[in-house]
Design a protein around this motif. Structure first.
Motif, PDB file in Angstrom:
ATOM      1  N   MET A   5     -11.367  22.650  54.265  1.00  0.00           N
ATOM      2  CA  MET A   5     -10.113  23.391  54.349  1.00  0.00           C
ATOM      3  C   MET A   5      -9.021  22.432  53.897  1.00  0.00           C
ATOM      4  O   MET A   5      -8.868  21.350  54.469  1.00  0.00           O
ATOM      5  CB  MET A   5      -9.826  23.826  55.793  1.00  0.00           C
ATOM      6  CG  MET A   5     -10.883  24.732  56.389  1.00  0.00           C
ATOM      7  SD  MET A   5     -10.912  26.355  55.631  1.00  0.00           S
ATOM      8  CE  MET A   5      -9.365  27.006  56.174  1.00  0.00           C
ATOM      9  N   VAL A   6      -8.300  22.826  52.870  1.00  0.00           N
ATOM     10  CA  VAL A   6      -7.233  21.992  52.325  1.00  0.00           C
ATOM     11  C   VAL A   6      -5.912  22.718  52.561  1.00  0.00           C
ATOM     12  O   VAL A   6      -5.687  23.802  52.023  1.00  0.00           O
ATOM     13  CB  VAL A   6      -7.430  21.733  50.813  1.00  0.00           C
ATOM     14  CG1 VAL A   6      -6.304  20.868  50.275  1.00  0.00           C
ATOM     15  CG2 VAL A   6      -8.793  21.104  50.543  1.00  0.00           C
ATOM     16  N   TYR A   7      -5.075  22.120  53.379  1.00  0.00           N
ATOM     17  CA  TYR A   7      -3.745  22.664  53.635  1.00  0.00           C
ATOM     18  C   TYR A   7      -2.782  21.915  52.726  1.00  0.00           C
ATOM     19  O   TYR A   7      -2.713  20.682  52.762  1.00  0.00           O
ATOM     20  CB  TYR A   7      -3.362  22.488  55.101  1.00  0.00           C
ATOM     21  CG  TYR A   7      -4.313  23.205  56.034  1.00  0.00           C
ATOM     22  CD1 TYR A   7      -4.172  24.560  56.289  1.00  0.00           C
ATOM     23  CD2 TYR A   7      -5.363  22.521  56.641  1.00  0.00           C
ATOM     24  CE1 TYR A   7      -5.045  25.222  57.135  1.00  0.00           C
ATOM     25  CE2 TYR A   7      -6.243  23.171  57.489  1.00  0.00           C
ATOM     26  CZ  TYR A   7      -6.082  24.527  57.728  1.00  0.00           C
ATOM     27  OH  TYR A   7      -6.957  25.178  58.570  1.00  0.00           O
ATOM     28  N   THR A  52       1.638  14.547  56.550  1.00  0.00           N
ATOM     29  CA  THR A  52       1.780  14.792  55.120  1.00  0.00           C
ATOM     30  C   THR A  52       0.736  15.797  54.631  1.00  0.00           C
ATOM     31  O   THR A  52      -0.220  16.113  55.334  1.00  0.00           O
ATOM     32  CB  THR A  52       1.614  13.476  54.320  1.00  0.00           C
ATOM     33  OG1 THR A  52       0.305  12.951  54.559  1.00  0.00           O
ATOM     34  CG2 THR A  52       2.667  12.456  54.715  1.00  0.00           C
ATOM     35  N   VAL A  53       0.939  16.275  53.426  1.00  0.00           N
ATOM     36  CA  VAL A  53      -0.043  17.134  52.769  1.00  0.00           C
ATOM     37  C   VAL A  53      -0.542  16.428  51.518  1.00  0.00           C
ATOM     38  O   VAL A  53       0.184  15.584  50.972  1.00  0.00           O
ATOM     39  CB  VAL A  53       0.560  18.516  52.405  1.00  0.00           C
ATOM     40  CG1 VAL A  53       0.800  19.339  53.643  1.00  0.00           C
ATOM     41  CG2 VAL A  53       1.814  18.392  51.582  1.00  0.00           C
ATOM     42  N   GLY A  70      -8.281  13.694  56.459  1.00  0.00           N
ATOM     43  CA  GLY A  70      -7.046  12.981  56.134  1.00  0.00           C
ATOM     44  C   GLY A  70      -6.348  13.624  54.957  1.00  0.00           C
ATOM     45  O   GLY A  70      -6.401  14.832  54.767  1.00  0.00           O
ATOM     46  N   GLY A  71      -5.716  12.774  54.138  1.00  0.00           N
ATOM     47  CA  GLY A  71      -4.976  13.247  52.978  1.00  0.00           C
ATOM     48  C   GLY A  71      -5.787  13.139  51.703  1.00  0.00           C
ATOM     49  O   GLY A  71      -7.017  13.071  51.729  1.00  0.00           O
ATOM     50  N   ILE A  76     -10.857  11.848  48.970  1.00  0.00           N
ATOM     51  CA  ILE A  76     -11.614  11.425  47.787  1.00  0.00           C
ATOM     52  C   ILE A  76     -12.574  10.298  48.169  1.00  0.00           C
ATOM     53  O   ILE A  76     -13.754  10.324  47.780  1.00  0.00           O
ATOM     54  CB  ILE A  76     -10.668  11.024  46.643  1.00  0.00           C
ATOM     55  CG1 ILE A  76      -9.965  12.278  46.101  1.00  0.00           C
ATOM     56  CG2 ILE A  76     -11.437  10.302  45.530  1.00  0.00           C
ATOM     57  CD1 ILE A  76      -8.856  12.010  45.109  1.00  0.00           C
ATOM     58  N   GLU A  77     -12.118   9.326  48.939  1.00  0.00           N
ATOM     59  CA  GLU A  77     -12.999   8.234  49.380  1.00  0.00           C
ATOM     60  C   GLU A  77     -14.121   8.751  50.275  1.00  0.00           C
ATOM     61  O   GLU A  77     -15.273   8.345  50.147  1.00  0.00           O
ATOM     62  CB  GLU A  77     -12.199   7.158  50.118  1.00  0.00           C
ATOM     63  CG  GLU A  77     -11.416   6.266  49.203  1.00  0.00           C
ATOM     64  CD  GLU A  77     -12.275   5.549  48.171  1.00  0.00           C
ATOM     65  OE1 GLU A  77     -13.313   4.958  48.548  1.00  0.00           O
ATOM     66  OE2 GLU A  77     -11.923   5.591  46.984  1.00  0.00           O
TER      67      GLU A  77
END
Length: 87
Positions: A5-7, A52-53, A70-71, A76-77
């Motif tokens: 889920m990406v907010y 943050t987004v 996280g962000g 990505i990591e």
């Protein structure tokens, strides 16, 4: 099955970067865009203690568990590590 889920917020360069990465890697995700810092986004940020987004949560539908990632860079990591461990 896991899904992310990406907010995100409209016109956020880090959100766009992450969206591109998820598409390139063919990762299952739901992308939720907020057009301003409304109470719904504020509530999500408070829930995960993140300011943050993008804000990314891994959803595991088999175990019914969720994990805050996280962000953009964190995600990505994290995905690189997941892919490495799956090989």
């Amino acid at each position: 099955m896991k899904e992310y889920m990406v907010y995100a917020k409209e016109e956020c360069p880090y959100c766009v970067k992450l969206l591109k990465h998820l598409k390139e890697q063919k990762i299952s995700f739901v992308y939720i865009v907020f057009y301003d810092l409304d109470r719904n986004l504020k509530s999500i940020m408070e829930r995960y203690r993140w300011r943050t987004v993008p804000l990314v949560v891994e959803m595991d539908y088999e175990t019914k568990e969720e994990k805050f990632i996280g962000g953009c860079d964190d995600t990505i990591e994290y995905l690189k590590e997941v892919k490495k461990n799956d090989e």
